[in-house]
Design a protein around this motif. Sequence first.
Motif, short mmCIF file in Angstrom:
data_model
loop_
_atom_site.label_atom_id
_atom_site.label_comp_id
_atom_site.label_asym_id
_atom_site.label_seq_id
_atom_site.Cartn_x
_atom_site.Cartn_y
_atom_site.Cartn_z
N UNK A 62 0.87 -1.28 0.07
CA UNK A 62 -0.09 -0.04 0.05
C UNK A 62 0.84 1.27 -0.21
N UNK A 63 0.58 2.21 -0.71
CA UNK A 63 1.44 3.30 -1.04
C UNK A 63 1.88 4.14 0.32
N UNK A 64 0.87 4.30 1.28
CA UNK A 64 1.09 4.94 2.50
C UNK A 64 2.20 4.05 3.72
N UNK A 65 1.75 2.90 3.53
CA UNK A 65 2.69 1.71 4.28
C UNK A 65 4.10 1.77 3.59
N UNK A 66 4.39 1.77 2.17
CA UNK A 66 5.54 1.94 1.61
C UNK A 66 6.16 3.13 1.70
N UNK A 67 5.44 4.24 2.01
CA UNK A 67 6.18 5.48 2.40
C UNK A 67 6.45 5.38 3.65
N UNK A 68 5.99 4.92 4.80
CA UNK A 68 6.42 5.09 6.06
C UNK A 68 7.30 3.76 6.41
N UNK A 69 7.15 2.60 5.89
CA UNK A 69 8.07 1.35 6.38
C UNK A 69 9.40 1.59 5.40
N UNK A 70 9.31 1.89 4.07
CA UNK A 70 10.62 1.84 3.47
C UNK A 70 11.00 3.14 2.65
N UNK A 71 10.16 4.01 2.27
CA UNK A 71 10.78 5.11 1.68
C UNK A 71 11.34 6.12 2.55
N UNK A 72 10.57 6.30 4.04
CA UNK A 72 11.08 7.30 4.86
C UNK A 72 12.47 6.66 5.39
N UNK A 73 12.42 5.40 5.99
CA UNK A 73 13.65 4.99 6.48
C UNK A 73 14.90 5.07 5.48
N UNK A 74 14.49 4.78 4.34
CA UNK A 74 15.63 4.99 3.22
C UNK A 74 15.99 6.32 3.00
N UNK A 75 15.19 7.26 3.36
CA UNK A 75 15.59 8.53 3.21
C UNK A 75 16.23 9.22 4.40
N UNK A 76 16.28 8.53 5.40
CA UNK A 76 16.75 9.16 6.89
C UNK A 76 17.99 10.04 6.75
N UNK A 77 18.81 9.23 6.05
CA UNK A 77 20.34 9.98 5.82
C UNK A 77 20.27 11.36 5.10
N UNK A 78 19.41 11.32 4.38
CA UNK A 78 19.05 12.58 3.65
C UNK A 78 18.37 13.76 4.42
N UNK A 79 17.70 13.18 5.44
CA UNK A 79 17.05 14.11 6.68
C UNK A 79 18.45 14.29 7.40
N UNK A 80 19.25 13.60 7.40
CA UNK A 80 20.59 14.07 8.20
C UNK A 80 21.28 15.20 7.55
N UNK A 81 21.33 15.13 6.27
CA UNK A 81 21.95 16.28 5.57
C UNK A 81 20.95 17.56 5.63
N UNK A 82 19.84 17.46 5.42
CA UNK A 82 18.87 18.49 5.44
C UNK A 82 18.94 19.42 6.99
N UNK A 83 19.06 18.46 8.18
CA UNK A 83 19.63 19.02 9.40
C UNK A 83 20.86 19.71 9.30
N UNK A 84 21.75 19.23 8.82
CA UNK A 84 23.29 19.95 8.61
C UNK A 84 22.83 21.53 8.02
#
Lengths: 238, 244
Positions: free
Chosen positions: B154-176
């Motif tokens: 399901x798109x929402x599940x994919x977003x929260x279970x796969x896309x978001x964790x996969x994008x976390x390092x990018x969130x780290x760069x955003x935080x920088x």
Amino acid sequence: MTPPELNLRGDLWIGRDCLARGLDLRAAAGRWTCLLGPSGVGKSTLGRLVAGLPGSARLGRADFASLRGQVAVMAQQDQLLPWASALQNVTLGARLRGAAPDVARARDVLDQVGLAGLHDRRPAALSGGQRQRVALARTLIEDRPVVVLDEPFSALDAGTRAAMQDLAAQMLSGRTVLLITHDPLEATRLAHSAWLLTADGSRPLHLPDMSPPRHVRDPAVLVAQAAIFEAMSCSSAA
Amino acid sequence: MTIVRAFVTASVALLLWQALVWGTGLPPFILPGPLRVAGALATYAPMLLENARFTAANLLVGLTAGVALGLLTALNLAASPVARGLMRPMLVAAQAVPVFALAPIVTLWLGYGAASKIVMVMLVVHFPVASVLFDALMRLPQPLEDLLHSLRARPMRALLLVRLPHALPALGSGLRLAAVHAPFAVIVGEWVGSSRGLGHLMLMANGRGQTDLMFAALVVLALMGAALFALVDLLQRWTERGRP
């Protein structure tokens, strides 16, 4: 769940490019069918079509809509989530569909593929062979009648590969399996039937009479492997 | 070893600074020496601390709220094509306005207190976090997209279970990026109008010719920035845990 037969017939196109003309091959129900052929002839494209993965490919007038939800895929890259444990990776499908994951069964399948005691390891802490075992467990727990294997063992060393071939042959028996490979020995060991794909069509390859998985040391296996090797060399020279 | 090296570098820099003051004979209201600044730090310590607390609190609250808002924006954009169509052009157009030029308006509407500073920080933090994270959410490697497809996610599940964790390092760069911009924003907010904070203190000291106090405030601000960076570094390392 009766596994279906696959009939793959017609010209294989991707966008406006014709990869192969006049394909005509059959994957018998509940059997292993192997696709061999030079790179770029569209073996993986065919696998993606059967699996219903998005893309611009089409095969003649074939419609694979009836297979939707019935096909599991295992590819060369294990596609494991690096932040999740082996167990969490195996239950990923259920969680992604919003269903309650069957943890007991997942643990059972992980044990069956030889990962007892490693359920809570992350992929980075597993070897290449172990990671493919997790991927196999993830494929198995989906329990689909058709399985597309797109060179799943080609990145493994020879010994690990042979072990994984035996394991997959055992665990996936009774399903309609489409195995895509470059490796004549793999085809000779595992397939009930094998097809050589070229730009000009498909033709069946000869395999030994005994049922797979066949042993590497069997002379008939070695002879058949050599014949397939020669057929592949001719087709890529042409 | 690193600490020793940092100490040596700092000592050499301070010595050069003091030598410059002695050599050029510049008056202390143009360039106070490090000893004088140290003196000011000691003399005005309670005042510096009190103002630093105000600035730091606004910085942290604004940063947290800005990151949270950026995260929500990115998730919202990734989840809904309608939101993408409506909000994305608006977000990009909003970036054409330099946020610092908005400071007088923000101060006019929200007053001289903490709210205007917090909003300034949120404004500069929101966009880098949202855009970096959104890009990462939408750029899942093809094999993983295939996996999601074949597992009938399901798109929402994919977003929260796969896309978001996969994008976390990018969130780290955003935080920088956010940690670089946030102190600017809070100081500009205080310069435009405030009765407290390190930015306010610097303006006041400048007006009274207390250059040593200005430098002391600058030192405190630098320490605050360094602490913020260390914190973000820690967070970023957390987002990259378990990755190869």
